[in-house]
Design an enzyme around this catalytic site. Structure first.
Site, mmCIF file in Angstrom:
data_model
loop_
_atom_site.group_PDB
_atom_site.id
_atom_site.type_symbol
_atom_site.label_atom_id
_atom_site.label_comp_id
_atom_site.label_asym_id
_atom_site.label_seq_id
_atom_site.Cartn_x
_atom_site.Cartn_y
_atom_site.Cartn_z
ATOM 1 N N HIS A 138 59.305 3.177 -8.320
ATOM 2 C CA HIS A 138 58.503 1.955 -8.257
ATOM 3 C C HIS A 138 57.662 1.834 -9.521
ATOM 4 O O HIS A 138 57.019 2.797 -9.939
ATOM 5 C CB HIS A 138 57.566 1.995 -7.042
ATOM 6 C CG HIS A 138 56.718 0.767 -6.935
ATOM 7 N ND1 HIS A 138 57.162 -0.370 -6.313
ATOM 8 C CD2 HIS A 138 55.481 0.488 -7.405
ATOM 9 C CE1 HIS A 138 56.225 -1.305 -6.398
ATOM 10 N NE2 HIS A 138 55.192 -0.806 -7.060
ATOM 11 N N ASP A 173 51.114 -5.673 4.894
ATOM 12 C CA ASP A 173 50.795 -5.767 3.462
ATOM 13 C C ASP A 173 50.904 -7.214 2.991
ATOM 14 O O ASP A 173 50.067 -7.681 2.206
ATOM 15 C CB ASP A 173 51.724 -4.875 2.638
ATOM 16 C CG ASP A 173 51.452 -5.066 1.144
ATOM 17 O OD1 ASP A 173 50.306 -4.814 0.723
ATOM 18 O OD2 ASP A 173 52.346 -5.524 0.417
ATOM 19 N N SER A 214 48.863 -0.686 -0.594
ATOM 20 C CA SER A 214 49.800 -1.810 -0.620
ATOM 21 C C SER A 214 51.165 -1.351 -1.163
ATOM 22 O O SER A 214 52.206 -1.550 -0.537
ATOM 23 C CB SER A 214 49.202 -2.917 -1.511
ATOM 24 O OG SER A 214 50.155 -3.870 -1.847
ATOM 25 N N LYS A 251 54.985 -0.193 1.323
ATOM 26 C CA LYS A 251 56.351 -0.700 1.165
ATOM 27 C C LYS A 251 57.316 0.452 0.846
ATOM 28 O O LYS A 251 58.461 0.456 1.277
ATOM 29 C CB LYS A 251 56.381 -1.765 0.059
ATOM 30 C CG LYS A 251 55.706 -3.066 0.531
ATOM 31 C CD LYS A 251 55.457 -4.054 -0.574
ATOM 32 C CE LYS A 251 54.337 -3.650 -1.481
ATOM 33 N NZ LYS A 251 53.602 -4.723 -2.143
ATOM 34 N N ARG A 268 43.723 -10.753 0.096
ATOM 35 C CA ARG A 268 43.055 -10.132 -1.063
ATOM 36 C C ARG A 268 43.090 -11.068 -2.265
ATOM 37 O O ARG A 268 42.116 -11.157 -3.031
ATOM 38 C CB ARG A 268 43.748 -8.809 -1.427
ATOM 39 C CG ARG A 268 43.460 -7.692 -0.437
ATOM 40 C CD ARG A 268 44.414 -6.519 -0.643
ATOM 41 N NE ARG A 268 44.362 -5.984 -1.982
ATOM 42 C CZ ARG A 268 45.383 -5.410 -2.605
ATOM 43 N NH1 ARG A 268 46.558 -5.283 -2.013
ATOM 44 N NH2 ARG A 268 45.235 -4.948 -3.825
HETATM 45 N N1 URA Z 1 51.583 -4.397 -6.350
HETATM 46 C C1 URA Z 1 51.527 -4.355 -4.984
HETATM 47 O O1 URA Z 1 52.537 -4.271 -4.312
HETATM 48 N N2 URA Z 1 50.310 -4.375 -4.411
HETATM 49 C C2 URA Z 1 49.156 -4.455 -5.087
HETATM 50 O O2 URA Z 1 48.101 -4.463 -4.486
HETATM 51 C C3 URA Z 1 49.232 -4.523 -6.503
HETATM 52 C C4 URA Z 1 50.472 -4.477 -7.106
#
Ligand code: URA
Length: 433
Positions: free
Chosen positions: A82, A161, A183, A187, A168
């Site tokens: 990621h 999320d 966050s 995932k 947010r």
């Molecule tokens: N990428 C994400 O998936 N979440 C965040 O809060 C910031 C970047």
């Protein structure tokens, strides 16, 4: 249990229990707790943070709010990767084939572009016919058969999320290390891979502008992974200049192919080899030195390029793109950007370079809006390079001629030229495990 008491507890900087965190996430997702109370709690987290236990629990609750992908029927250790988001970051499409060519199993779910940053799925979709949606069974079968599959995140992945991120975004609570870490990792936990390599970007094109913040974010994400039984390593990489020479979807796919043919830019090639080697270590294939030798060999022998071809065909794409650039059309209107003075490029405002590419049509300006796969920028000179007045430092590509002027101005403003050569750092800035 009352949400009001939980807000007061966190406002007093006391840690929340697992039951309290479960109450918040499940209540928010099913609509029992309103946005305004969750906003207040998010703001207390921005100011008071969360400890390791709270963060591990919060992230797992967010992951479990939707479908948890089960990859246990894949043979071997599944490895995901990621990136926290960058400009010109096409590394996944180079690294995944390198790792697969060396026996690793890459099961990866990727995202689309966000703001000034590009997304792997958009880049892949510039290849004619290529599909990025796939049923779970087919995804697993493909990884078992050819060692890699890269698809888009399904709608049902970590819905908590999705809801929290949207909140947010409008309450000034994006910019918080525990909230970003939970966050991202929610995932990743939901996507099912046993091992995860995190590429945490640092600099003017990244969420984290300083090395210190990036290190803290990386540590928080590594701790979350560990608390949830995953092998996680984070590499801190430079995003104070765009990566490679190309920005924009089809242009970046051309650069991916060139790189897998051994003709890629040095910074991009090196960063990909290092990260691919770390993924083989995480996948328990071999130690780092052996892994580096193997990925280098997979590059030199063409084995990694062949894996990319296998993935493209498996996902319905036209594999002839590997040898025919014309199948990846680029914008027919071009503009050369000219250096305004003599000297050295001492800085590139990388976020602005990304914005210039979006202005050319390479990214979305509204949610779910269209993108022009052929739009983007090829950079001929980057930070550290000497330039003479009137040298061509970049070429812009667009499908609509009227977009060139604005993007050119933005790009020129993003580049600082000075008489004294700058020190240029390595693109790999640190490792957190
Ligand atoms: N990428 C994400 O998936 N979440 C965040 O809060 C910031 C970047």
């Amino acid at each position: 249990m009352r949400m009001y008491d939980i807000i007061l507890k966190k406002r007093a900087a006391q840690p929340l229990t697992s039951e309290e965190i479960h109450f918040v996430i499940s209540g928010y997702v099913n609509g029992d707790i309103p946005d305004y109370q969750v906003s207040a709690l998010l703001m207390t987290i921005v100011f008071n943070g969360m400890n390791k236990d709270e963060l591990g629990t919060l992230t797992l609750e967010m992951a479990k709010s939707g479908h948890m992908v089960d990859l246990s029927s894949i043979d071997g250790v599944t490895v995901d990767k990621h990136s926290t988001g960058g400009v010109g970051d096409k590394t996944t499409l180079i690294i995944a084939p390198l790792v697969a060519a060396c026996g690793g199993k890459v099961a990866k779910m990727s995202g689309r572009g966000l703001g000034h940053t590009g997304g792997t799925i958009d880049k892949m979709e510039s290849i004619p016919g290529l599909q990025t949606e796939m049923k779970q069974d087919a995804f697993i079968e493909q990884v078992n058969r050819i060692g890699l599959a890269v698809i888009g995140q399904s709608e049902g992945l970590a819905p908590a999320d999705k809801k929290l991120y949207a909140l947010r975004d409008v309450t000034g609570t994006v910019d918080s290390i525990p909230l970003i870490a939970s966050s991202v990792m929610s995932k990743k936990l939901a996507s099912g891979a046993q091992a995860i390599l995190l590429d945490v970007k640092v600099g003017s094109g990244a969420f984290m502008k300083t090395l210190d913040d990036a290190r803290q974010l990386a540590q928080a994400m590594v701790d979350i992974g560990k608390a949830n039984g995953r092998f996680v390593k984070a590499i801190l990489t430079d995003m104070d200049r765009p990566l490679g020479h190309a920005i924009g979807n089809a242009l970046e796919i051309r650069e991916v192919i060139d790189t897998l043919k051994g003709n890629g830019p040095e910074d991009l090639t090196h960063e990909c080899l290092v990260m691919a080697a770390h993924m083989l270590v995480l996948g328990k294939i071999c130690d780092y030195d052996t892994a580096f030798e193997r990925v280098q060999q997979a590059l030199d022998s063409g084995a990694a390029l062949e894996r990319l071809g296998l993935m493209i065909s498996a996902q319905g794409g036209d594999v002839r793109v590997l040898n025919d650039d014309s199948l990846l059309p680029i914008g027919r209107y071009t503009r050369d950007v000219i250096a305004q003075s003599n000297g050295y490029i001492i800085h590139m405002n990388t976020e602005q370079c990304g914005i210039a590419s979006v202005m050319l049509g390479a990214g979305r300006t509204v949610k779910d809006g269209p993108i022009d796969y052929g739009a983007g920028i090829v950079m001929h000179k980057k930070t550290g390079d000497a330039v003479s007045k009137d040298d061509v430092i970049a070429t812009l590509y667009a499908g609509d001629e009227s977009l060139l002027d604005g993007a050119e101005k933005t790009y020129i403003d993003a580049i600082t030229i000075d008489a004294v050569a700058p020190g240029v750092s390595n693109t790999i800035l640190g490792i957190v495990e």
